[in-house]
Scaffold this motif. Structure first.
Motif, PDB file in Angstrom:
ATOM      1  N   ASP A   1       4.632  -5.957   0.230  1.00 43.54           N
ATOM      2  CA  ASP A   1       5.868  -5.460   0.843  1.00 43.54           C
ATOM      3  C   ASP A   1       5.684  -3.969   1.118  1.00 43.54           C
ATOM      4  O   ASP A   1       5.618  -3.164   0.188  1.00 43.54           O
ATOM      5  N   ILE A   2       5.565  -3.601   2.401  1.00 43.72           N
ATOM      6  CA  ILE A   2       5.218  -2.215   2.723  1.00 43.72           C
ATOM      7  C   ILE A   2       6.321  -1.237   2.342  1.00 43.72           C
ATOM      8  O   ILE A   2       6.032  -0.065   2.021  1.00 43.72           O
ATOM      9  N   HIS A   3       7.576  -1.674   2.360  1.00 45.39           N
ATOM     10  CA  HIS A   3       8.674  -0.786   1.969  1.00 45.39           C
ATOM     11  C   HIS A   3       8.598  -0.481   0.478  1.00 45.39           C
ATOM     12  O   HIS A   3       8.731   0.684   0.058  1.00 45.39           O
ATOM     13  N   ARG A   4       8.385  -1.510  -0.343  1.00 43.44           N
ATOM     14  CA  ARG A   4       8.237  -1.295  -1.779  1.00 43.44           C
ATOM     15  C   ARG A   4       6.984  -0.479  -2.076  1.00 43.44           C
ATOM     16  O   ARG A   4       6.992   0.392  -2.949  1.00 43.44           O
ATOM     17  N   ALA A   5       5.904  -0.762  -1.358  1.00 40.56           N
ATOM     18  CA  ALA A   5       4.661  -0.037  -1.597  1.00 40.56           C
ATOM     19  C   ALA A   5       4.844   1.455  -1.328  1.00 40.56           C
ATOM     20  O   ALA A   5       4.366   2.297  -2.094  1.00 40.56           O
ATOM     21  N   LYS A   6       5.521   1.775  -0.238  1.00 40.77           N
ATOM     22  CA  LYS A   6       5.744   3.196   0.073  1.00 40.77           C
ATOM     23  C   LYS A   6       6.629   3.840  -0.982  1.00 40.77           C
ATOM     24  O   LYS A   6       6.380   4.971  -1.423  1.00 40.77           O
ATOM     25  N   GLU A   7       7.636   3.120  -1.432  1.00 44.17           N
ATOM     26  CA  GLU A   7       8.556   3.644  -2.441  1.00 44.17           C
ATOM     27  C   GLU A   7       7.847   3.898  -3.769  1.00 44.17           C
ATOM     28  O   GLU A   7       8.037   4.943  -4.405  1.00 44.17           O
ATOM     29  N   VAL A   8       7.020   2.942  -4.188  1.00 45.19           N
ATOM     30  CA  VAL A   8       6.400   3.030  -5.512  1.00 45.19           C
ATOM     31  C   VAL A   8       5.126   3.874  -5.499  1.00 45.19           C
ATOM     32  O   VAL A   8       4.874   4.653  -6.429  1.00 45.19           O
TER      33      VAL A   8
END
Length: 437
Positions: A359-366
């Motif tokens: 999940d690219i959104h979660r990856a960027k966030e984390v």
């Protein structure tokens, strides 16, 4: 505190030992390496780097079979250099993915089915996983003496031509009175053993010929202004045991039946894997160490098992590589969305995380403030989609993950049979849209 990573990347950008064909190539090399160095260190580059993981795409796209390029270095070279000219990526690894077929065939190597030798000539080699050693044969023997286990137990199992090596005496017995070395020499004269050693020498000669081609090819594309993609390789300790020795089923069972022995063997592997990755990479002149990861994603083990059996060993290997001033680049094959918080425990700006599916959104966030992100363009889109599909996905990837830097655009895995126009769309759109203003 000395920033070893920064020093290594700065030295890489200075192109020591490279003889450029002209000033334009030298300038291009400097721009490309700085672009890569910036995103690894989470700085904003001039644009998002495009680093396609071509796999066997150059062979297939240029009309060669996979069999041809594995058994003819010149054909492989022509195919890969044509692809380099067609796409002009920011990093390139050359035709090394076309492994030396003659050497593997000479050894009767059982872990790969080669194109034209059990696999259709047009298709890439296939990995043959198996439980090549039992738990009783593996754990105590490997922990006690890895080299002896590899020479006299494992290699005779996976290389048919080396089966007679089971008869030789352990090298750790070759000491003491002079009579010891005489007696230990005798098994080497057994006809089958002598034949195996001659076969080993032949395969080594074939591998050396391949390596010399690879070295000349790397020098050629570097002289044209293209940096080499990565130097050496390492791995997660759990994968080494599961991929090569015990098999997926075997190592999964071992987590339940003999967890202490599994953990002990993985600890034994950590310094071996660090040394292997560091020394290979230093010899190749690239600061990036590839780690191809196979058995840690969702579906292979629970999150708690990942925290116990997979991540600790992998983290130790990566930290050892970082301590040497090099950049570990794990390829997280499979879905790692549920593991993002765990794998975020790594020094900032010291690693490059390559994802197949996340999940690219979660990856960027984390991970956005910790490591550079590579990959995640779906291989299905490159193989079965349209150029517009590719552009739409790359745009979202750049908008989400590339915000503020820290992104390399690539497929999530090697895209052997992708459409030419889709790869071209991925490359050209990244160069056009991925410019930081």
């Amino acid at each position: 505190m000395t920033d070893k990573t920064g020093e290594t990347l700065s030295n890489w950008c200075s192109a020591p030992g490279i003889q450029f064909k002209d000033a334009e190539a030298e300038e291009s090399y400097g721009k490309r390496t700085k672009r890569i160095a910036d995103v690894i260190q989470l700085k904003v580059p001039d644009r998002v780097p495009i680093v396609p993981s071509f796999g066997f795409f150059p062979a297939i796209d240029n009309g060669y079979t996979c069999e041809e390029v594995m058994f003819d270095h010149d054909k492989a070279h022509r195919a890969w250099m044509k692809t380099l000219a067609d796409f002009e990526p920011d990093m390139f690894i050359g035709s090394g993915y076309a492994l030396p077929g003659p050497a593997l065939e000479t050894l009767d190597y059982k872990l790969l089915r080669l194109p034209g030798r059990g696999v259709d000539p047009k298709h890439i080699f296939q990995f043959v996983e198996g439980e090549y050693v039992s738990a009783e044969e593996f754990y105590d023997a490997f922990v006690d003496n890895p080299s002896d286990f590899m020479l006299r137990t494992y290699l005779p199992r996976v290389c048919g031509a080396l089966e007679p090596l089971r008869a030789i005496r352990p090298f750790h017995e070759w000491f003491g009175y002079y009579i010891s070395i005489v007696f230990n020499l005798i098994p080497l004269a057994i006809p089958d053993v002598a034949s195996a050693l001659n076969t080993l020498a032949k395969a080594a000669s074939q591998a050396l010929e391949w390596a010399m081609h690879m070295g000349a090819e790397t020098a050629e594309f570097q002289s044209m202004g293209f940096p080499s993609g990565f130097g050496g390789q390492s791995a997660a300790p759990y994968d080494i045991i599961g991929d090569w020795f015990r098999g997926t089923q075997g190592v999964m069972v071992d987590m339940y039946r003999r967890p202490d022995k599994l953990l002990q063997a993985m600890d034994r592997l950590v310094p071996i894997l660090v040394k292997m990755g560091v020394e290979q990479t230093q010899q190749m002149g690239s600061p990036i160490v590839g780690l191809m990861l196979h058995k840690g994603p969702e579906g292979f083990m629970s999150l708690e098992q990942f925290k116990t059996f997979y991540w600790p060993g992998l983290q130790k290997v990566m930290l050892g590589i970082i301590d040497a001033g090099l950049i570990p680049m794990p390829l997280y094959e499979g879905d790692y969305t549920s593991r993002l918080e765990v794998i975020s425990d790594i020094p900032r700006g010291k690693a490059l995380y390559w994802f197949e599916k996340v999940d690219i959104h979660r990856a960027k966030e984390v991970l956005g403030e910790t490591v550079c992100f590579r990959g995640n363009v779906p291989v299905t889109t490159l193989c079965a989609g349209t150029p517009e599909d590719v552009k739409a996905y790359v745009k979202e990837l750049i908008d989400v993950v590339g915000k503020g830097g820290g992104l390399m655009v690539d497929c999530g895995i090697w895209f052997d049979e992708a459409k030419h126009e889709n790869v071209k769309a991925m490359v050209d759109f990244t160069k056009e849209y991925g410019v930081y203003r």
